[in-house]
Design a protein around this motif. Sequence first.
Motif, PDB file in Angstrom:
ATOM      1  N   THR A  86      35.510  35.809  37.838  1.00 11.58           N
ATOM      2  CA  THR A  86      36.941  35.532  37.818  1.00 11.58           C
ATOM      3  C   THR A  86      37.567  36.205  36.600  1.00 11.58           C
ATOM      4  O   THR A  86      37.011  36.150  35.502  1.00 11.58           O
ATOM      5  N   GLY A  87      38.728  36.822  36.813  1.00 13.78           N
ATOM      6  CA  GLY A  87      39.463  37.443  35.721  1.00 13.78           C
ATOM      7  C   GLY A  87      40.764  36.707  35.456  1.00 13.78           C
ATOM      8  O   GLY A  87      41.325  36.054  36.342  1.00 13.78           O
ATOM      9  N   PHE A  88      41.268  36.839  34.230  1.00 15.59           N
ATOM     10  CA  PHE A  88      42.522  36.216  33.805  1.00 15.59           C
ATOM     11  C   PHE A  88      43.456  37.312  33.315  1.00 15.59           C
ATOM     12  O   PHE A  88      43.011  38.301  32.708  1.00 15.59           O
ATOM     13  N   PHE A  89      44.775  37.129  33.551  1.00 16.91           N
ATOM     14  CA  PHE A  89      45.701  38.246  33.434  1.00 16.91           C
ATOM     15  C   PHE A  89      47.011  37.854  32.762  1.00 16.91           C
ATOM     16  O   PHE A  89      47.425  36.697  32.767  1.00 16.91           O
ATOM     17  N   ARG A  90      47.688  38.876  32.190  1.00 13.80           N
ATOM     18  CA  ARG A  90      49.047  38.759  31.680  1.00 13.80           C
ATOM     19  C   ARG A  90      49.951  39.647  32.536  1.00 13.80           C
ATOM     20  O   ARG A  90      49.600  40.794  32.837  1.00 13.80           O
ATOM     21  N   HIS A  91      51.112  39.121  32.910  1.00 15.78           N
ATOM     22  CA  HIS A  91      52.092  39.891  33.665  1.00 15.78           C
ATOM     23  C   HIS A  91      52.888  40.755  32.699  1.00 15.78           C
ATOM     24  O   HIS A  91      53.512  40.242  31.766  1.00 15.78           O
ATOM     25  N   ARG A  92      52.858  42.055  32.885  1.00 17.49           N
ATOM     26  CA  ARG A  92      53.470  42.969  31.918  1.00 17.49           C
ATOM     27  C   ARG A  92      54.984  42.761  31.803  1.00 17.49           C
ATOM     28  O   ARG A  92      55.535  42.736  30.690  1.00 17.49           O
ATOM     29  N   ALA A  93      55.664  42.632  32.921  1.00 20.61           N
ATOM     30  CA  ALA A  93      57.131  42.609  32.887  1.00 20.61           C
ATOM     31  C   ALA A  93      57.675  41.388  32.165  1.00 20.61           C
ATOM     32  O   ALA A  93      58.697  41.478  31.469  1.00 20.61           O
ATOM     33  N   VAL A 143      47.793  43.012  32.944  1.00 18.66           N
ATOM     34  CA  VAL A 143      46.734  43.321  31.983  1.00 18.66           C
ATOM     35  C   VAL A 143      45.666  42.240  32.105  1.00 18.66           C
ATOM     36  O   VAL A 143      45.983  41.043  32.080  1.00 18.66           O
ATOM     37  N   ARG A 144      44.433  42.651  32.235  1.00 19.10           N
ATOM     38  CA  ARG A 144      43.347  41.666  32.260  1.00 19.10           C
ATOM     39  C   ARG A 144      43.038  41.225  30.835  1.00 19.10           C
ATOM     40  O   ARG A 144      42.727  42.043  29.971  1.00 19.10           O
ATOM     41  N   THR A 145      43.132  39.927  30.566  1.00 15.05           N
ATOM     42  CA  THR A 145      42.929  39.392  29.228  1.00 15.05           C
ATOM     43  C   THR A 145      41.520  38.872  28.992  1.00 15.05           C
ATOM     44  O   THR A 145      41.087  38.753  27.849  1.00 15.05           O
ATOM     45  N   ALA A 146      40.799  38.533  30.069  1.00 14.27           N
ATOM     46  CA  ALA A 146      39.440  38.000  29.937  1.00 14.27           C
ATOM     47  C   ALA A 146      38.785  38.028  31.302  1.00 14.27           C
ATOM     48  O   ALA A 146      39.466  38.091  32.334  1.00 14.27           O
ATOM     49  N   ALA A 147      37.468  37.961  31.302  1.00 17.91           N
ATOM     50  CA  ALA A 147      36.708  37.899  32.547  1.00 17.91           C
ATOM     51  C   ALA A 147      35.478  37.029  32.333  1.00 17.91           C
ATOM     52  O   ALA A 147      34.881  37.035  31.253  1.00 17.91           O
ATOM     53  N   VAL A 148      35.112  36.291  33.370  1.00 16.98           N
ATOM     54  CA  VAL A 148      33.889  35.496  33.366  1.00 16.98           C
ATOM     55  C   VAL A 148      33.050  35.936  34.561  1.00 16.98           C
ATOM     56  O   VAL A 148      33.518  35.895  35.704  1.00 16.98           O
ATOM     57  N   ALA A 149      31.828  36.385  34.298  1.00 14.65           N
ATOM     58  CA  ALA A 149      30.939  36.785  35.382  1.00 14.65           C
ATOM     59  C   ALA A 149      30.423  35.556  36.118  1.00 14.65           C
ATOM     60  O   ALA A 149      30.251  34.486  35.526  1.00 14.65           O
ATOM     61  N   ALA A 150      30.194  35.715  37.401  1.00 12.08           N
ATOM     62  CA  ALA A 150      29.581  34.635  38.178  1.00 12.08           C
ATOM     63  C   ALA A 150      28.088  34.551  37.872  1.00 12.08           C
ATOM     64  O   ALA A 150      27.441  35.548  37.565  1.00 12.08           O
ATOM     65  N   LYS A 151      27.567  33.341  37.965  1.00 14.73           N
ATOM     66  CA  LYS A 151      26.159  33.067  37.726  1.00 14.73           C
ATOM     67  C   LYS A 151      25.834  31.783  38.475  1.00 14.73           C
ATOM     68  O   LYS A 151      26.642  30.846  38.458  1.00 14.73           O
ATOM     69  N   PRO A 152      24.688  31.705  39.166  1.00 12.46           N
ATOM     70  CA  PRO A 152      24.398  30.495  39.929  1.00 12.46           C
ATOM     71  C   PRO A 152      24.456  29.235  39.061  1.00 12.46           C
ATOM     72  O   PRO A 152      23.895  29.192  37.968  1.00 12.46           O
ATOM     73  N   ALA A 165      47.799  26.768  36.325  1.00  9.72           N
ATOM     74  CA  ALA A 165      48.961  27.608  36.025  1.00  9.72           C
ATOM     75  C   ALA A 165      48.598  28.918  35.337  1.00  9.72           C
ATOM     76  O   ALA A 165      49.496  29.714  35.024  1.00  9.72           O
ATOM     77  N   LEU A 166      47.320  29.169  35.084  1.00 11.72           N
ATOM     78  CA  LEU A 166      46.875  30.378  34.404  1.00 11.72           C
ATOM     79  C   LEU A 166      46.686  31.497  35.429  1.00 11.72           C
ATOM     80  O   LEU A 166      45.967  31.321  36.425  1.00 11.72           O
ATOM     81  N   LEU A 167      47.303  32.644  35.216  1.00 11.76           N
ATOM     82  CA  LEU A 167      47.181  33.761  36.145  1.00 11.76           C
ATOM     83  C   LEU A 167      45.728  34.243  36.217  1.00 11.76           C
ATOM     84  O   LEU A 167      45.109  34.545  35.187  1.00 11.76           O
ATOM     85  N   HIS A 168      45.206  34.332  37.423  1.00 12.85           N
ATOM     86  CA  HIS A 168      43.805  34.686  37.593  1.00 12.85           C
ATOM     87  C   HIS A 168      43.579  35.364  38.941  1.00 12.85           C
ATOM     88  O   HIS A 168      44.439  35.343  39.822  1.00 12.85           O
ATOM     89  N   SER A 169      42.398  35.940  39.094  1.00 11.74           N
ATOM     90  CA  SER A 169      42.014  36.579  40.341  1.00 11.74           C
ATOM     91  C   SER A 169      40.503  36.643  40.421  1.00 11.74           C
ATOM     92  O   SER A 169      39.825  36.813  39.398  1.00 11.74           O
ATOM     93  N   GLY A 170      39.973  36.505  41.628  1.00 16.01           N
ATOM     94  CA  GLY A 170      38.558  36.788  41.824  1.00 16.01           C
ATOM     95  C   GLY A 170      38.294  38.260  41.583  1.00 16.01           C
ATOM     96  O   GLY A 170      39.080  39.126  42.006  1.00 16.01           O
ATOM     97  N   LEU A 171      37.201  38.564  40.884  1.00 13.12           N
ATOM     98  CA  LEU A 171      36.824  39.952  40.610  1.00 13.12           C
ATOM     99  C   LEU A 171      35.803  40.384  41.660  1.00 13.12           C
ATOM    100  O   LEU A 171      34.589  40.277  41.447  1.00 13.12           O
TER     101      LEU A 171
END
Length: 243
Positions: free
Chosen positions: A144-151, A190-199, A208-214
């Motif tokens: 999962t990644g976390f993001f900032r909206h540029r505009a 802009v991607r501000t952080a990422a967490v890798a998946a792990k079992p 409320a934090l902007l995020h997306s599956g990577l």
Amino acid sequence: MPAESRHSTPFTTSPQIAVMAVGEEREPVIVIDRATGWLDRLRDAAAAAGAAFAAADTIGSHYPGLLAPAPVAYLDGLVRFALPLIAAHFGTGAVMPARARGNFSLVTLPGEALSAEQRVPHVDAADRMQFAAVHYLSDSPDGTGFFRHRATGYETIDPDRLPAYRAALDAELAALPAGGYMDEDDARFVRTAAVAAKPDRLILYRAALLHSGLISRLPRDAADPRAGRLTGNLFLQCRTVAA
């Protein structure tokens, strides 16, 4: 990550807990390894769900795949595990659940089939008292990644920010070029952080934090709970405990 801490758990293992402060807003993202010790049980439960998995868009969700009910005991355990972590790390003080829902999830949509909304980061709710958890149950490294909206500069979206964010995003979506899953910076985010998946890794953050599956690629049998990117998901609305 900061030094690990220990936390009591309703599950059958001793978790390793670390807290990230993400982006310019320094929002907490809690990363818990060895979260439950229930990995085989949960994989079996998801496989047994079989036909209960349904396309998310048929139940009003933008999730890019299939959803199925998860065991009540598991969701109850996630709630009881999350509450003291929220109280300790999100500045809320003691909290109690107002509403909770959860499910198993499988990513099955190829990148070229995504809607414009599914190709940009999102929030689960514009509410700072709602929290989300993703529990990685497969061997996929896609996290999962976390993001900032540029505009707008926003990393979290609350009711005050929502109108300006929605207006800017709608204009961007209307001009969004072809593409697939979001995994890196682009002209809008802009991607501000990422967490890798792990079992058996669990992450907990504000809804409320902007995020997306990577999502790097889909396995051939993406709809099979034993082969696809299987997660357990919790959405927990909280309220503070009166003093």
